[in-house]
Design an enzyme around this catalytic site. Structure first.
Site, PDB file in Angstrom:
ATOM      1  N   GLY A 117       0.842  -1.181   0.000  1.00 56.89           N
ATOM      2  CA  GLY A 117       0.000   0.000   0.000  1.00 56.89           C
ATOM      3  C   GLY A 117       0.880   1.235   0.000  1.00 56.89           C
ATOM      4  CB  THR A 118       1.263   3.829  -2.204  1.00 53.65           C
ATOM      5  OG1 THR A 118      -0.074   3.897  -2.708  1.00 53.65           O
ATOM      6  CG2 THR A 118       2.003   2.766  -2.972  1.00 53.65           C
TER       7      THR A 118
END
Length: 280
Positions: free
Chosen positions: A52-53
């Site tokens: 996830g960013t």
């Protein structure tokens, strides 16, 4: 199962009926420590897993906004366009996740359970500082996985009922806890999001203006970071945005986010046409 478990009689094991700690993690560590993520055998070699960013958070008058884009990547590939990375921790706090997606989601579920367990045992909500400290302890328990490249870096925020303000906490992979003021961002697009937040955040924002600043920061991050996904009007995929106020956790409806994303896009298109280049 522990030797003193009464599984053969059909009764709950003694550990479940003996008064103990208000921490579910401590209870699980004593009864079934192999179930804690940090106590599992470490995988050998390099592990490919979705990441996830970008997560952003900012304070406003009366609370805090937390927002996350919807993209997860695995190497150079987009692993998911619709992953959710912002979750309610309890009624008055939220946690956003960046890093190894599977471990991060497991950490969030365990953290939610930790807070619910405390509330049931103590009959009261844990303070916001107490929640932040519990999350730090759980991150520290995953240090072995983090050292192998499977790091989880959450951003925690909530409404402090004792001080009547919104507060933001960041962490490092060793469990270090740091209170952030005004705004903060984590993840691969955080450098670009922080630049945007510095320009757009100002004292006295209301909730609606703060939501717009959060969406603009994610759009700016998506402009320069390939691992961050911006609003997708074709697929109708919008960031997950939540406000935390005295009234509690509230997820901003998708129709509202569509309107904010359209306004940001319109403003930038106008600026591009007038100035012959991107405004930001």
């Amino acid at each position: 199962m522990a030797p003193n478990d009464a599984s053969t009689t059909g009764r709950l094991p003694r550990a479940f009926t003996t008064p103990g700690s208000s921490s579910f993690v401590e209870f699980l560590g004593g009864y079934a420590p192999h179930l804690l993520p940090g106590n599992r055998p470490l995988p050998t070699g390099e592990v490919q897993a979705p990441h996830g960013t970008t997560i952003v958070a900012l304070t406003f008058d009366g609370g805090v906004v937390m927002a996350g884009d919807r993209r997860a990547t695995m190497g150079s590939m987009i692993a998911s366009r619709e992953i959710e990375k912002v979750f309610p921790a309890d009624e008055f706090s939220a946690v956003g996740i960046a890093g190894t997606a599977g471990l991060a989601l497991e950490l969030v579920r365990l953290f939610q359970l930790e807070l619910e367990h405390y509330e049931k045992i103590e009959g009261a909500l844990l303070s916001l500082d107490g929640k932040a400290n519990r999350l730090a302890t759980m991150i520290r328990g995953n240090l072995g996985l983090a050292m192998q490249g499977l790091a989880v870096v959450p951003l925690f925020g909530g409404y402090d009922l004792d001080r009547s303000i919104g507060r933001i906490f960041s962490y490092d992979v060793t469990g270090g806890r740091y209170e952030e003021h005004e705004h903060h961002s984590v993840g691969s697009g955080s450098v670009f999001a922080r630049g945007s937040l510095k320009k757009l955040w100002r004292p006295g924002l209301d909730a609606g203006a703060a939501v717009r600043v959060a969406v603009e920061a994610l759009v700016d991050a998506a402009d320069d970071d390939s691992a961050t996904g911006g609003p997708d009007s074709v697929r109708r995929i919008w960031p997950v945005v939540a406000t935390l106020t005295q009234a509690g956790y509230r997820r901003v409806p998708e129709d509202d986010l569509a309107a904010v994303a359209a306004a940001v896009e319109h403003e930038r298109r106008e600026a591009h046409g007038a100035g012959g280049g991107a405004r930001r």
